[in-house]
Structures are given as structure tokens and as C-alpha cells.
Design a protein around this motif. Structure first.
Motif, short mmCIF file in Angstrom:
data_model
loop_
_atom_site.label_atom_id
_atom_site.label_comp_id
_atom_site.label_asym_id
_atom_site.label_seq_id
_atom_site.Cartn_x
_atom_site.Cartn_y
_atom_site.Cartn_z
N GLU A 158 0.72 -1.11 -0.05
CA GLU A 158 0.06 -0.02 0.02
C GLU A 158 0.79 1.24 0.09
N LYS B 279 1.06 4.00 -3.06
CA LYS B 279 0.59 5.71 -2.87
C LYS B 279 1.91 6.31 -3.39
N TYR C 3 -5.58 1.56 -6.25
CA TYR C 3 -5.01 0.53 -5.85
C TYR C 3 -5.71 -0.19 -4.43
N PRO C 4 -6.41 0.81 -3.75
CA PRO C 4 -7.21 0.34 -2.44
C PRO C 4 -8.57 -0.56 -3.09
N GLU C 5 -9.30 -0.11 -4.20
CA GLU C 5 -10.32 -0.80 -4.54
C GLU C 5 -9.63 -2.15 -5.16
N VAL D 137 -7.42 -3.99 -4.22
CA VAL D 137 -7.08 -4.72 -3.07
C VAL D 137 -8.45 -5.14 -2.36
N SER D 138 -9.50 -4.58 -2.47
CA SER D 138 -10.88 -5.00 -2.14
C SER D 138 -11.29 -5.90 -3.04
#
Length: 147
Positions: free
Chosen positions: A43, A47, A59-61, A63-64
Motif C-alpha cells: 500500500e 501511494k 489500488y485500494p479498490e 485490493v478490495s
């Protein structure tokens, strides 16, 4: 390959449950779990990369979604733990009629199963299984894209 494997992995309508993204022991789930594990701690780097590569802002989406695939628990359409989003009459009908596939039913193709293009594909899949046999159909399906 034995017939039992094909019977267990193919849904009543003829889709290959074992290649579904939601299947608990499928390749997609297993590879997603491995990738999720390999990316632990990424993560911070994502960023930094997002400053020059806009795709990393998502990236967070990513990973989800990856974690969703890594935790899938559907056991297939012939199990008690069905999570298939298709509104499929065959899932319950097969129990009443004690069959593995729709083509084995005297009433195939019934009026209760699917509509439009989905119905056409359902009939084609079942006719193909009946024509070449369940094992050969299963092998053939494994060579085709799932989605």
C-alpha cells in the motif's frame, strides 16, 4: 479423469462451477489468495507510485476486489452452499428429480429454465453434454474461456 470429477464440478445447467470466480476451491480463488499474500505491505509503495502513475490511485479498490476473490466460499450448484447469482430453476429441480444435469430429465428443455440468450446457451450446453458425454464436455469446457 473420472466421471465423478466432471459431475461434481459441472453445474446442473452445464456451467463449470470449478472455474467460477466465486468457487471456494477454484483457481481464481487460489491465485487471488496467493497474490493478496504477495502484495501485503504494498500500500505504501502504491501511494508513492500514484504520484506518477494515476492507475495506482485505485489500488485500494483493487485490493478490495482481490480480497473478495481470495475469500470466495461457493461450493458449487450441487452443494448446500450455493452463491451463484443466476436465477436458476435447475438448482432445486435436480434434487426433486434426482438428476445431475438437465438433459437427463424427461422434460428437458422445460419452460422454467432461463429466457432469451441464456436459455439458448443452456439448451446448447446440455445437448452437447448429451451428444459427447459428460467427461468429454468437461474436458472441452476446460479449454474455453470461462467468461
Amino acid at each position: 479423469m473420472d466421471t465423478t470429477e466432471a459431475i461434481n464440478n459441472l453445474s446442473v445447467c452445464g456451467l463449470d462451477c470449478s472455474r467460477c470466480a466465486d468457487y471456494e476451491n477454484g483457481e481464481i480463488r487460489n491465485l487471488s489468495a496467493k497474490l493478496s499474500d504477495l502484495l501485503k505491505g504494498y500500500e505504501r509503495l502504491a501511494k508513492m507510485k500514484a504520484e506518477n502513475t494515476p492507475n495506482f490511485k485505485g489500488y485500494p479498490e483493487f485490493v478490495s476486489i482481490l480480497n473478495h476473490f481470495a475469500k470466495c466460499t461457493c461450493s458449487g450448484c450441487k452443494s448446500e452452499n450455493i452463491q451463484c447469482p443466476l436465477d436458476c430453476h435447475a438448482k432445486t429441480c435436480r434434487k426433486e428429480r434426482n438428476i445431475n444435469f438437465c438433459f437427463e430429465c424427461d422434460e428437458f428443455p422445460c419452460a422454467d429454465q432461463f429466457e432469451g440468450k441464456l436459455r439458448e446457451r443452456w439448451i446448447q450446453r446440455n445437448n452437447k453434454m448429451k451428444e459427447i458425454g459428460v467427461e468429454n464436455y468437461y474436458i472441452e469446457q476446460g479449454k474455453l474461456p470461462r467468461y
